[in-house]
Design a protein around this motif. Sequence first.
Motif, PDB file in Angstrom:
ATOM      1  N   ILE A 148      -9.565  -1.366   0.616  1.00  0.00           N
ATOM      2  CA  ILE A 148      -8.798  -0.326   0.915  1.00  0.00           C
ATOM      3  C   ILE A 148      -8.438   0.562  -0.041  1.00  0.00           C
ATOM      4  N   LEU A 150      -5.887   3.032  -1.877  1.00  0.00           N
ATOM      5  CA  LEU A 150      -4.498   3.674  -2.012  1.00  0.00           C
ATOM      6  C   LEU A 150      -4.303   4.874  -2.890  1.00  0.00           C
ATOM      7  N   CYS A 163      -3.826   5.860   2.782  1.00  0.00           N
ATOM      8  CA  CYS A 163      -4.727   4.554   3.042  1.00  0.00           C
ATOM      9  C   CYS A 163      -6.087   5.188   3.443  1.00  0.00           C
TER      10      CYS A 163
END
Length: 362
Positions: A148, A150, A163
């Motif tokens: 993921i 960010l 995200c």
Amino acid sequence: MAGARALLRLCPLLLPQDRHGTAYEGFVTAQGRDFHIRILLPVDFQLKNARIECSWHLKKILHGYRHILKQRLHSCPDLVSFMVELKTVLEIALKNTQDLHIPRPPEYYSCLVRDLEILGWNKVAYVDTGLTTVRLKAEDSSARQHLITLKLNARYPTEPPDCLVDFPVPFAVSWMPQNSLIDIYNQFLAALESLKEFWDALDEIDGKTWVLEPENPTRSATTRRIAIGNNVSVNIEVDPRHPNMLPECYFLGADHAVNPLRTKLNNNMHLWDPEISLLQNLRELLEIDFPSRAVLEKSDFAKDCGICYAYRLEGSAPDQVCDDPRCGQPFHQACLYEWLQGLPTSRQSFNVIFGECPYCNK
């Protein structure tokens, strides 16, 4: 027609350049700014083979998001869906570009470093030198690795980071100013588990059958084209939220080969059992054994196009087959369309073109 109207509502400055709807040019708008863009679709309208051309300015803004856009191009079902994704990514990119010029207070860095230490550095895959982009890694209960990304703005933690994930469904973060990266990470883990059955189903297909397309599927890809026999395959579209339900099935091949498969699917549809795997259901409904990876090679199904003599054409495998049982030669749709358009004996009815096979003249 409905798709064209939806596209016009979404991007009123993006207009078709031909009557076939394969070329669009104009502007995409984000944060009150217009950016020049040109979209070229292949004749089969497959987005994965589309070409996107844009101004150097837009290219620079989207530079860090190219892999995300490429994934979305492969997974979006139509141009309208992709333009929604493009506008969303562009909004994020513009916001982050503006944030680069906003000086970040010392509290931003101390808060971010504290959050990373609480989360654990072993879960961090990447941090940029400016501490504005963080990539976290996680493993789901089936031991699959996931990332993921960010993108943090200067107002973190008052505002959540953007995200970016390789998911077949949207990932929305629930956030309060007192939250931290560990809250996002826990939501990420929960989302991974909600998609476990979907990825389990597709991993079984990838591991036990010969998948012709996509060649290197991403975790967001919901389709698989599975080889059934020589120049015969089935394209399935799996619902990521209901992976154990009957998927959309589209057979590719000569009529004499695929018509019996369509009949079996229609006759046996009521036998679908959500308690057994998707692959086992397909075997039982179609009354076949898919060619095994342990016995056969992919080259046994990967027959070259009879026009361009290549297997891959801009990422696509041949998906049109001559209906004559004695021929059965496969072609890329784009090659066949161009060939038939050049024949004086061909005729076209609406969006279907009829003509002789380039291989056997039938």
